[in-house]
Write a protein that holds these residues in place. Sequence first.
Motif, short mmCIF file in Angstrom:
data_model
loop_
_atom_site.label_atom_id
_atom_site.label_comp_id
_atom_site.label_asym_id
_atom_site.label_seq_id
_atom_site.Cartn_x
_atom_site.Cartn_y
_atom_site.Cartn_z
N HIS A 38 -2.55 -48.22 17.67
CA HIS A 38 -2.10 -48.53 19.02
C HIS A 38 -2.56 -49.94 19.35
O HIS A 38 -3.74 -50.25 19.24
N ALA A 39 -1.64 -50.80 19.76
CA ALA A 39 -1.97 -52.18 20.10
C ALA A 39 -2.19 -52.30 21.60
O ALA A 39 -1.25 -52.31 22.38
N SER A 40 -3.45 -52.34 22.00
CA SER A 40 -3.79 -52.44 23.42
C SER A 40 -3.50 -53.84 23.94
O SER A 40 -3.63 -54.82 23.20
N THR A 41 -3.12 -53.91 25.22
CA THR A 41 -2.80 -55.20 25.82
C THR A 41 -3.60 -55.48 27.09
O THR A 41 -3.56 -56.60 27.60
N ASP A 42 -4.27 -54.46 27.62
CA ASP A 42 -5.06 -54.63 28.84
C ASP A 42 -6.10 -53.51 28.88
O ASP A 42 -6.20 -52.71 27.95
N VAL A 43 -6.87 -53.46 29.94
CA VAL A 43 -7.93 -52.45 30.03
C VAL A 43 -7.36 -51.04 30.01
O VAL A 43 -7.85 -50.16 29.29
N LYS A 44 -6.30 -50.81 30.78
CA LYS A 44 -5.71 -49.46 30.85
C LYS A 44 -5.21 -49.00 29.48
O LYS A 44 -5.46 -47.87 29.07
N SER A 46 -6.19 -50.08 26.62
CA SER A 46 -7.37 -49.95 25.75
C SER A 46 -8.02 -48.58 25.96
O SER A 46 -8.41 -47.92 25.00
N GLU A 47 -8.14 -48.16 27.21
CA GLU A 47 -8.70 -46.84 27.52
C GLU A 47 -7.83 -45.74 26.93
O GLU A 47 -8.35 -44.76 26.39
N PHE A 48 -6.52 -45.89 27.03
CA PHE A 48 -5.61 -44.93 26.42
C PHE A 48 -5.85 -44.86 24.92
O PHE A 48 -5.97 -43.78 24.34
N GLY A 49 -5.93 -46.02 24.27
CA GLY A 49 -6.13 -46.06 22.83
C GLY A 49 -7.41 -45.38 22.39
O GLY A 49 -7.42 -44.64 21.41
N VAL A 50 -8.48 -45.63 23.10
CA VAL A 50 -9.76 -44.99 22.76
C VAL A 50 -9.65 -43.47 22.94
O VAL A 50 -10.08 -42.70 22.07
N CYS A 51 -9.05 -43.04 24.03
CA CYS A 51 -8.87 -41.61 24.28
C CYS A 51 -8.05 -40.94 23.17
O CYS A 51 -8.44 -39.90 22.64
N TYR A 52 -6.94 -41.55 22.79
CA TYR A 52 -6.08 -40.95 21.78
C TYR A 52 -6.65 -41.06 20.37
O TYR A 52 -6.37 -40.23 19.52
N SER A 53 -7.49 -42.06 20.14
CA SER A 53 -8.13 -42.13 18.83
C SER A 53 -9.17 -41.03 18.68
O SER A 53 -9.49 -40.63 17.56
#
Length: 66
Positions: A38-44, A46-53
């Motif tokens: 997942h390529a994060s682009t902002d804080v929101k 990034s939080e999604f990416g961490v949660c889904y990882s």
Amino acid sequence: MLKNIFDSHSHYDDERFDDDRDTLLGELFQNSVSGIIHASTDVKSSEFGVCYSQKFENFYTSIGIH
């Protein structure tokens, strides 16, 4: 069907996936996708990416801000 696909750039936090995101990702991992970044682009996102990882074993995230 192709096997062992690794999606190196994704944005599954997009609202288009809101209705069936978890089902879709589960089916991808069961069928042909061996990993997703997942390529994060902002804080929101990034939080999604961490949660889904943490939710899916083969879901990874890159943290970044545009």
